[in-house]
Design an enzyme around this catalytic site. Structure first.
Site, PDB file in Angstrom:
ATOM      1  N   LYS A  59      -9.982   0.690  16.478  1.00 19.22           N
ATOM      2  CA  LYS A  59     -10.052   1.990  17.695  1.00 19.22           C
ATOM      3  C   LYS A  59      -9.522   1.617  19.255  1.00 19.22           C
ATOM      4  O   LYS A  59      -9.681   2.351  20.174  1.00 19.22           O
ATOM      5  CB  LYS A  59     -10.713   3.411  17.044  1.00 19.22           C
ATOM      6  CG  LYS A  59     -11.002   3.710  15.720  1.00 19.22           C
ATOM      7  CD  LYS A  59     -11.485   5.120  15.441  1.00 19.22           C
ATOM      8  CE  LYS A  59     -11.433   5.400  14.174  1.00 19.22           C
ATOM      9  NZ  LYS A  59     -12.788   6.409  14.043  1.00 19.22           N
ATOM     10  N   GLU A  73     -18.476   6.386  14.345  1.00 17.23           N
ATOM     11  CA  GLU A  73     -17.486   5.871  15.608  1.00 17.23           C
ATOM     12  C   GLU A  73     -16.695   7.237  16.211  1.00 17.23           C
ATOM     13  O   GLU A  73     -16.918   6.593  17.653  1.00 17.23           O
ATOM     14  CB  GLU A  73     -16.535   4.892  14.931  1.00 17.23           C
ATOM     15  CG  GLU A  73     -17.146   3.497  14.143  1.00 17.23           C
ATOM     16  CD  GLU A  73     -15.694   2.746  13.739  1.00 17.23           C
ATOM     17  OE1 GLU A  73     -15.300   2.021  14.138  1.00 17.23           O
ATOM     18  OE2 GLU A  73     -15.587   2.522  12.881  1.00 17.23           O
ATOM     19  N   HIS A  79     -17.492   8.262  21.008  1.00 17.80           N
ATOM     20  CA  HIS A  79     -17.220   8.975  22.032  1.00 17.80           C
ATOM     21  C   HIS A  79     -17.438  10.101  22.515  1.00 17.80           C
ATOM     22  O   HIS A  79     -16.758  10.551  23.877  1.00 17.80           O
ATOM     23  CB  HIS A  79     -15.756   9.281  21.325  1.00 17.80           C
ATOM     24  CG  HIS A  79     -14.798   8.004  21.227  1.00 17.80           C
ATOM     25  ND1 HIS A  79     -14.090   6.906  22.055  1.00 17.80           N
ATOM     26  CD2 HIS A  79     -14.766   7.162  19.629  1.00 17.80           C
ATOM     27  CE1 HIS A  79     -14.130   6.236  20.987  1.00 17.80           C
ATOM     28  NE2 HIS A  79     -14.050   6.211  20.147  1.00 17.80           N
TER      29      HIS A  79
END
EC number: 2.6.1.121
Length: 331
Positions: A124, A194, A198
């Site tokens: 990503k 994950e 962010h």
């Protein structure tokens, strides 16, 4: 890597959490690919005749590792041991990139091992792909064809943007918006971490260090919703490398519902640009709401693995992205 073109590709999956298990089930009915190898952090399983997916999943969920399955082996260096034992044409790296250097470190293991074949990931982060770019020449010299950013986004939506861009003289913006619904976040612990990385106030190291209880507490505070904006997503560098637009023109954001399998919103990519006649317009490509995250990640990953195998047979080695090559449908 030697494989009769009429024989199914021998495929391995590294990582056997929610994504790895979904990938294994997706492969089960395929005729052009055969799952022969899987590994998790505590063990691995290799069977040249094809892996019994139900047995592997049962061993992982009930005993903690595929190494406990029939023909499995327990190992604390499972990837290294599996590379050395199995005859595998290509691997899907269904691994969490935690820490952010993990995928590059695994790639170095493959380079050092002498193994030759195809690797595909669903990375990503832009910075993770940048690390792989530094290994491009090493991959080529090692005889490895590496397909990076080949999941849903980056991956499927990046490729759609690359195709849609052909209508325009110049690209003004590529906006990717995703909706993900997960009935049980614990089946995708690494993926959720994950995503948490962010969020404002978090990073990869902080998210990786969170206990399951801390993740659950955070999700309680947000009612299971992760709202993500202006994410560091490799769609940007992939489209930039393809010469389509500058990375600053690409934005990625979305909503993850960790308590409901229904998508909170439709996943789509909108490409806006100017045509050669001077008209400003947009194309939008939308994924069906009934398609799951697993289907939209694993399907493209194996499509790109098949495409990568074709490149490998032509002598093309090194690093490629989902914006460089069209995936091949796996029958």
């Amino acid at each position: 890597m030697e494989n009769n073109s009429l024989a199914p590709l021998r495929v391995g999956i590294l990582g056997f959490g929610g994504l790895g298990q979904a990938a294994a089930r997706l492969l089960a009915p395929k005729q052009e690919m055969k799952l022969v190898a899987v590994a998790d952090r505590h063990g691995y399983l290799y069977d040249a005749d094809g892996i019994d997916v139900d047995n592997a999943v049962q061993a992982y969920t009930q005993q903690g590792s595929v190494g406990k399955a029939k023909k499995g082996q327990m190992s604390e260096q499972s990837i290294e041991d599996l590379i050395g034992e199995g005859e595998v044409d290509g691997y899907f790296l269904a691994l969490p990139n935690l820490p952010n250097t993990f995928m590059a470190d695994v790639t170095r293991q493959f380079i050092a091992s002498g193994w030759q074949g195809v690797l595909v990931d669903a990375l990503k982060r832009t910075s993770a792909v940048e690390q792989l770019i530094t290994l491009r020449e090493d991959l080529a010299q090692a005889g490895i064809t590496y397909m990076t950013g080949c999941g849903a986004t980056p991956g499927l939506l990046t490729a759609a943007a690359a195709i849609a861009s052909q209508s325009f003289q110049e690209i003004h913006q590529v906006k990717i918006t995703f909706g993900v619904g997960i009935a049980n976040w614990e089946a995708y612990r690494a993926t959720i971490r994950e995503d948490i990385a962010h969020m404002p106030g978090y990073n990869v190291d902080k998210a990786q260090a969170m206990t399951d209880a801390e993740v659950a507490a955070l999700l309680d505070q947000t009612n299971g919703i992760l709202a993500l904006e202006d994410m560091e997503h490799a769609d940007d560098i992939m489209l930039e490398l393809a010469g389509i637009c500058h990375r600053d023109q690409v934005t990625v954001g979305g909503v993850v519902d960790t308590r409901n399998p229904k998508k909170p919103l439709s996943t789509h990519v909108k490409i806006t640009g100017r045509t050669f006649e001077g008209k400003i317009s947009s194309h939008t490509f939308t994924l069906g709401d009934e398609t799951s995250m697993a289907a939209n990640v694993c399907g493209p990953a194996f499509g790109y693995l098949k495409a990568g195998y074709g490149l490998h047979r032509q002598g093309l080695k090194g690093l490629f992205t989902a914006a460089d090559v069209m995936p091949k449908f796996v029958r």
